[in-house]
Design an enzyme around this catalytic site. Structure first.
Site, mmCIF file in Angstrom:
data_model
loop_
_atom_site.group_PDB
_atom_site.id
_atom_site.type_symbol
_atom_site.label_atom_id
_atom_site.label_comp_id
_atom_site.label_asym_id
_atom_site.label_seq_id
_atom_site.Cartn_x
_atom_site.Cartn_y
_atom_site.Cartn_z
ATOM 1 N N ASN A 211 6.853 1.762 -13.157
ATOM 2 C CA ASN A 211 7.086 0.469 -12.471
ATOM 3 C C ASN A 211 6.110 -0.353 -12.655
ATOM 4 O O ASN A 211 4.834 -0.159 -12.834
ATOM 5 C CB ASN A 211 7.452 0.771 -11.207
ATOM 6 C CG ASN A 211 7.684 -0.122 -10.176
ATOM 7 O OD1 ASN A 211 8.730 -1.345 -10.355
ATOM 8 N ND2 ASN A 211 6.933 -0.412 -9.170
ATOM 9 N N TYR B 84 1.194 -5.894 -5.204
ATOM 10 C CA TYR B 84 0.456 -5.738 -4.654
ATOM 11 C C TYR B 84 -0.306 -6.127 -4.428
ATOM 12 O O TYR B 84 -1.275 -6.056 -4.861
ATOM 13 C CB TYR B 84 1.097 -4.394 -4.070
ATOM 14 C CG TYR B 84 1.882 -3.485 -4.450
ATOM 15 C CD1 TYR B 84 3.276 -3.768 -4.108
ATOM 16 C CD2 TYR B 84 2.476 -2.707 -5.861
ATOM 17 C CE1 TYR B 84 4.881 -2.898 -4.429
ATOM 18 C CE2 TYR B 84 3.391 -1.919 -6.355
ATOM 19 C CZ TYR B 84 4.608 -2.100 -5.797
ATOM 20 O OH TYR B 84 5.624 -1.659 -6.568
ATOM 21 N N ARG B 85 -0.458 -6.367 -3.229
ATOM 22 C CA ARG B 85 -2.182 -6.484 -3.185
ATOM 23 C C ARG B 85 -3.196 -5.288 -2.344
ATOM 24 O O ARG B 85 -3.096 -4.292 -2.313
ATOM 25 C CB ARG B 85 -2.643 -7.665 -1.440
ATOM 26 C CG ARG B 85 -2.132 -6.515 -0.124
ATOM 27 C CD ARG B 85 -2.800 -7.132 1.045
ATOM 28 N NE ARG B 85 -2.567 -6.458 1.973
ATOM 29 C CZ ARG B 85 -1.600 -6.570 3.386
ATOM 30 N NH1 ARG B 85 -0.529 -7.951 3.618
ATOM 31 N NH2 ARG B 85 -2.456 -6.296 4.486
ATOM 32 N N TRP C 70 1.106 -0.766 -0.689
ATOM 33 C CA TRP C 70 2.805 -0.637 -0.483
ATOM 34 C C TRP C 70 3.636 -0.047 0.535
ATOM 35 O O TRP C 70 3.493 0.479 0.933
ATOM 36 C CB TRP C 70 2.660 1.123 -1.545
ATOM 37 C CG TRP C 70 1.993 1.129 -2.742
ATOM 38 C CD1 TRP C 70 1.614 0.253 -3.515
ATOM 39 C CD2 TRP C 70 1.389 1.820 -3.616
ATOM 40 N NE1 TRP C 70 1.039 0.420 -5.312
ATOM 41 C CE2 TRP C 70 1.386 1.260 -5.451
ATOM 42 C CE3 TRP C 70 1.443 3.198 -3.698
ATOM 43 C CZ2 TRP C 70 0.496 2.443 -5.815
ATOM 44 C CZ3 TRP C 70 0.850 3.948 -4.600
ATOM 45 C CH2 TRP C 70 0.635 3.555 -5.820
ATOM 46 N N GLU D 298 11.011 -3.551 -16.406
ATOM 47 C CA GLU D 298 10.275 -4.914 -16.018
ATOM 48 C C GLU D 298 9.390 -5.757 -17.165
ATOM 49 O O GLU D 298 9.637 -6.355 -17.819
ATOM 50 C CB GLU D 298 8.627 -5.351 -15.063
ATOM 51 C CG GLU D 298 9.337 -5.422 -13.732
ATOM 52 C CD GLU D 298 9.599 -3.512 -13.178
ATOM 53 O OE1 GLU D 298 9.878 -3.664 -12.022
ATOM 54 O OE2 GLU D 298 9.299 -2.689 -13.742
ATOM 55 N N ASP E 283 -1.395 -13.240 4.968
ATOM 56 C CA ASP E 283 -0.043 -12.963 4.011
ATOM 57 C C ASP E 283 0.675 -14.579 4.025
ATOM 58 O O ASP E 283 0.896 -15.608 4.369
ATOM 59 C CB ASP E 283 0.987 -11.612 4.585
ATOM 60 C CG ASP E 283 0.554 -10.844 3.272
ATOM 61 O OD1 ASP E 283 1.657 -11.495 2.320
ATOM 62 O OD2 ASP E 283 0.569 -9.904 3.251
#
Length: 485
Positions: A171, A175-176, A189, A235, A284
Site C-alpha cells: 500500500n 499521512y502526516r 494512520w 497505486e 488539518d
C-alpha cells in the site's frame, strides 16, 4: 508524458517563470507556513525555499497548487484526459459493481508501460547517499510547524509504503508525520486507512511492520498516493497508467519494501507492536485543529537520498489549499469508475470547501419514484464515499459544478418534511462535528423534480422552470449591438 522526477518538473516550472526561488533565510516554525498559505490562496507560483533555517536541504512547496501545474506535472492537458482513458477501459463490457471496478484496473496489467520496473541500487538516484545508525538525524530535514497550536513539526508529503503481512499486497498512502525526535516520527494512520490495517495485522501476530517513507517522488507517484483506491489496487499500477510509463522502483536498504528509484529522500524503519506516542494537535485540511491522540511511533534506522536532495511538502488548513487541485483531479479521474458502481450518476462534484468528502453534489436522469434516494444510499455504500456527510441530488439538466445553480435547486425544489433523508453512519476520522468519533449523522437532499408517484399530486403537476422564448432570444442575440448595451 509525465515528468520522471520532482527536480525535472521544478526545472520546467523555473524556465516558464512559474517557480519562485526564495533565497532569504526563512524559518520552518510558522514563517514558511504563513508564506505558503498566502501564495497558495492567491493561486501563485510554486516555491523553492533555498535557505531553510536549521537545514541545508531546499524545500519545494505549492508544487501542485494550481490545476494547470498539476496537469503539466502528470503530462496531461487536464483531468478529463485520464477520465476519458479510464472510460475507454470500461467499454464495451461496462461491468457492474465493485468487481467491475477491480476488473477495469486489472486490465491495466496487460499494458506494457504500466507495471513498475525494478532497477538495481547502483542505478537508483535515491541511493546516492546512505545514512544508518547514529548518522540518521531527522532534524536535518525541514519539517514544518505550520499553525500556532500545532503539537510539533510535521512532514506533510511523505509517501508511506507498507504491505499486508498476510497477503504481501503493498500500500502507498499519504499521512502526516510528526517529528518526535532525531530518529522517531509519528504515523498518523486513521481508522479507515490501509496502513493502519497492516499495522494491526502485524501487531496481532506479534511481528514488527516494515515501513518506508519517500519524499520528492515523481509527480504521478505523489498523485497516486492521494487517490482513494481500494486496498487491492496497486497505486504504482495507477501511477504508471496516469504517467503513461513504468515507474522505476528499487529495493530498500534495510526493509523488504520497494520505493521510487527517483525519489529525493527515503526513510526506512521497523514499527514495533504497541510503540505509540501522543501525536498532534495539528491544523488539518478541515481548517480546524485535530486533537492529540496516540499513534504508532516509527524508529528510523536508515535514510537514503540523492546528492543535494530537495524535500517536498505541503501546507494544509482552511481551504483553498494545495489539496484543491489534487482533490479536483481525483473527482474527474474517478467519474467513469463511479459510474460503473452507480450507473444512475450523470455527473458529480466534490466541493473543496467540504474537504472533498463532506459533501457530494450528484446529478441523475430521474426515471422512477425515489430514484434520488436510491442514489444517495448507493453513494453511502461506495468505498471511501461512505464517509460523505451531505449528498445533494439534482436533475441532469443542472450543472453540478455551478454552485449558484445547485443552491437555487436545493433551496427551491425541496419540501424538507419529505425530501430530506437523515441517516447515521461512518464519518472521517478527522471529523470534529460528530458528537462521537468515527460515526455520526448524514443527510441527503432530494432537489430533483418530484413525480406524482412520490406524492406530489398538486394540480398541474411539477411546474416548469422560467425560460426565455427561443425565437425572441435569437432575435435579441442578432440585434444586441443595436441596443448599445
Amino acid at each position: 508524458m509525465a515528468y520522471d522526477d520532482l527536480r525535472s518538473f521544478l526545472r520546467a516550472l523555473d524556465r516558464e517563470g512559474d517557480l519562485k526561488r526564495i533565497k532569504a533565510e526563512v524559518d520552518p516554525h510558522l514563517e514558511i507556513g504563513e508564506i505558503v498559505d498566502r501564495v497558495q490562496k492567491a493561486k501563485g507560483p510554486a516555491l523553492l525555499f533555498e535557505n531553510v533555517k536549521g537545514s541545508s536541504m531546499p524545500l519545494a512547496m505549492n508544487v501542485f497548487g494550481t490545476e494547470r501545474r498539476l496537469a503539466k506535472a502528470l503530462g496531461l492537458k487536464g483531468p478529463d484526459d485520464i477520465a476519458d482513458k479510464i472510460a475507454g477501459l470500461l467499454k464495451p463490457e461496462l461491468p457492474q459493481g465493485f468487481t467491475g471496478f477491480r476488473d477495469a484496473f486489472g486490465k491495466l496489467a496487460s499494458m506494457a508501460h504500466v507495471p513498475p520496473k525494478h532497477v538495481k541500487s547502483a542505478d537508483a538516484p535515491v541511493h546516492e547517499v546512505v545514512l544508518t545508525g547514529e548518522d540518521v538525524d531527522l532534524d536535518e530535514l525541514p519539517a514544518l510547524f505550520t499553525w500556532p497550536l500545532d503539537g510539533g513539526s510535521f512532514f506533510n508529503l511523505g509517501l508511506t509504503h507498507t504491505k499486508d503481512p498476510d497477503t504481501g499486497v503493498r500500500n502507498l498512502g499519504l499521512y502526516r508525520l510528526q517529528r518526535h525526535d532525531r530518529r522517531t516520527i509519528g504515523m498518523h494512520w486513521q481508522i479507515h486507512k490501509d496502513s493502519r490495517n497492516h499495522y494491526a495485522v502485524a501487531a496481532k501476530r506479534g511481528e514488527r511492520l516494515p515501513v518506508a517513507i519517500a519524499f520528492g517522488c515523481p509527480p504521478a507517484v505523489t498523485y497516486a498516493a492521494t487517490a482513494p483506491l481500494p486496498g487491492d489496487i496497486d497505486e504504482y499500477l495507477f501511477a504508471g497508467f496516469v504517467a503513461g510509463e513504468r515507474v522505476k522502483m528499487v529495493d530498500c536498504k534495510t526493509v523488504p519494501l520497494q520505493v521510487p528509484a527517483d525519489a529525493e529522500v527515503v526513510l526506512e524503519g521497523w514499527l514495533e507492536p504497541g510503540e505509540m506516542l501522543p501525536e498532534g494537535p495539528f491544523g488539518d485540511h478541515t481548517g480546524f485543529y485535530t486533537p492529540q491522540e496516540p499513534f504508532p511511533a516509527l524508529k528510523i534506522d536508515c535514510v537514503t537520498m540523492r546528492r543535494r536532495p530537495i524535500l517536498q511538502s505541503i501546507v494544509v488548513g482552511r481551504p483553498p489549499t494545495e489539496d484543491g487541485p489534487l482533490g479536483k483531479f481525483t473527482e474527474r479521474f474517478f467519474l467513469p469508475l463511479l459510474k460503473v458502481i452507480i450507473p444512475d450518476i450523470v455527473d458529480y462534484d466534490l466541493p473543496e470547501a467540504g474537504g472533498f468528502h463532506n459533501c457530494v453534489i450528484v446529478s441523475i436522469d430521474k426515471k422512477y419514484p425515489k430514484h434520488a434516494q436510491k442514489t444517495m444510499h448507493a453513494i453511502w455504500g461506495a468505498h471511501m464515499m461512505s464517509l460523505t456527510k451531505l449528498i445533494i441530488v439534482v436533475d441532469s439538466d443542472c450543472d453540478v459544478h455551478d454552485y449558484r445553480e445547485v443552491a437555487w435547486r436545493a433551496f427551491g425544489n425541496v419540501d424538507y418534511s419529505r425530501d430530506l433523508t437523515v441517516v447515521e453512519g461512518p464519518v472521517d476520522h478527522l471529523d470534529h462535528a460528530s458528537y462521537q468519533q468515527f460515526w455520526g449523522g448524514k443527510a441527503g437532499i432530494d432537489a430533483t423534480r418530484k413525480l406524482p408517484e412520490e406524492g406530489y399530486t398538486r394540480d398541474g403537476g411539477w411546474p416548469e422552470m422560467v425560460s426565455s422564448d427561443p425565437a425572441t432570444a435569437a432575435l435579441v442575440d442578432r440585434r444586441w449591438k443595436e441596443y448599445g448595451l
